[in-house]
Design an enzyme around this catalytic site. Structure first.
Site, PDB file in Angstrom:
ATOM      1  N   SER A 271       0.783  -1.232   0.000  1.00  0.00           N
ATOM      2  CA  SER A 271       0.000   0.000   0.000  1.00  0.00           C
ATOM      3  C   SER A 271       0.813   1.279   0.000  1.00  0.00           C
ATOM      4  O   SER A 271       0.261   2.334  -0.211  1.00  0.00           O
ATOM      5  CB  SER A 271      -0.929   0.029   1.225  1.00  0.00           C
ATOM      6  OG  SER A 271      -1.723  -1.124   1.244  1.00  0.00           O
ATOM      7  N   CYS A 272       2.114   1.221   0.249  1.00  0.00           N
ATOM      8  CA  CYS A 272       2.854   2.457   0.389  1.00  0.00           C
ATOM      9  C   CYS A 272       4.323   2.275   0.044  1.00  0.00           C
ATOM     10  O   CYS A 272       4.825   1.156  -0.029  1.00  0.00           O
ATOM     11  CB  CYS A 272       2.713   3.000   1.798  1.00  0.00           C
ATOM     12  SG  CYS A 272       3.029   1.759   3.051  1.00  0.00           S
TER      13      CYS A 272
END
Length: 291
Positions: A271-272
């Protein structure tokens, strides 16, 4: 051409301060800095070969005479072992020059000279490639160790250095969960910390100078959307260490650079970018994870 390209990459590493994970022999770095090579440099990379040459040079100390020389020495001409293990002429026409008891000193000198300079052309090509990016004449002002650190950075990943380049978001660095994380990293071997760095930053080494580290990873708090997300995991001993190791291995994320927004009950790694998401979980959830 490949050695020239390697030189270009090394020049870019110096210019951008983005180290490369290169493993070159110490004598190569010396040659790049135009430092004269000695027998000790050859010993550092091929001690057995140097010992063999010394045995030939001082073979009379073992009671070997001119008559028994070829019974003990399997070589019959001026050929020697190259860096890649192949037998090659150590001087032009060496295959046709006989090795004898009387010229063994010349043979040893020629063999050492060959090994110390067999990569001169390749080193020159690397320097030519580097000259496209950095002023190569200035390399002579550096030691071999300094040049290696400028190109390759530091081989050891220091936790203290990582603490200096991390950013915290929505979590205090003194929080217990953060302390568990750092404690876990300290217990990692250097190989494990290299894998950690590779995952959060895409690099395997850090620059020698901490001030040159431009890319920083983040540690942030991410509450889970569930009925246990309000609690902080409070365990002890081995459970703490296992939880810390699990968090360190699960929740380092590096794709988008955006805050995590997930309903997943466990940390995610999709996600990041350069972001460590520390999930605050309760004892029940942690026990389920650690089973």
């Amino acid at each position: 051409m490949q050695f020239k390209f390697l030189g270009i990459l090394m020049g870019v590493a110096i210019r951008t301060k983005k180290p490369l994970d290169l493993h070159l022999a110490p004598l190569v770095w010396k040659q790049l800095c135009c430092v004269p090579l000695t027998l000790e440099d050859l010993e550092e990379v091929d001690l057995l070969y140097v010992q063999t040459l010394n045995s030939i040079l001082h073979i009379e100390d073992s009671g070997i005479t001119e008559e028994s020389f070829h019974e003990m020495i399997p070589l019959d001409s001026f050929v020697g072992q190259s860096a890649d293990g192949k037998m090659v002429p150590i001087i032009p026409g060496g295959n046709s020059i006989p090795l004898t008891f009387s010229n063994r000193k010349e043979y040893v000198e020629r063999a050492i000279e060959y090994r110390l300079h067999e990569m001169d052309r390749q080193v020159a090509a690397v320097r030519e490639g580097m000259s496209w990016i950095v002023p190569v004449p200035l390399l002579s002002l550096l030691t071999a160790k300094q040049l290696e650190q400028m190109v390759c950075g530091m081989p050891e990943i220091s936790v203290e250095v990582l603490k200096k380049v991390v950013r915290y978001r929505e979590v205090d660095e003194q929080h217990q969960l953060v302390q568990w994380f750092w404690h876990t990293l300290e217990e990692f071997s250097n190989e494990e910390r290299v894998l950690f760095m590779r995952f959060v930053s895409g690099r395997s080494r850090l620059p020698a100078n901490t001030a040159d580290i431009s890319q920083r990873f983040q540690i942030m708090k991410v509450d889970r959307v569930s009925n246990v997300c309000e609690h902080v995991f409070l365990g002890e001993g081995a459970v703490l260490r296992a939880a810390g190791r699990a968090l360190a291995s699960w929740s380092v994320c590096r794709t988008t650079g955006r805050p995590v927004d997930s309903v997943s009950p466990s940390p995610t790694a999709s996600s990041c970018h350069k972001l460590l998401a520390l999930y605050f979980v309760d004892r029940v959830f942690a026990n389920n994870v650690l089973k």
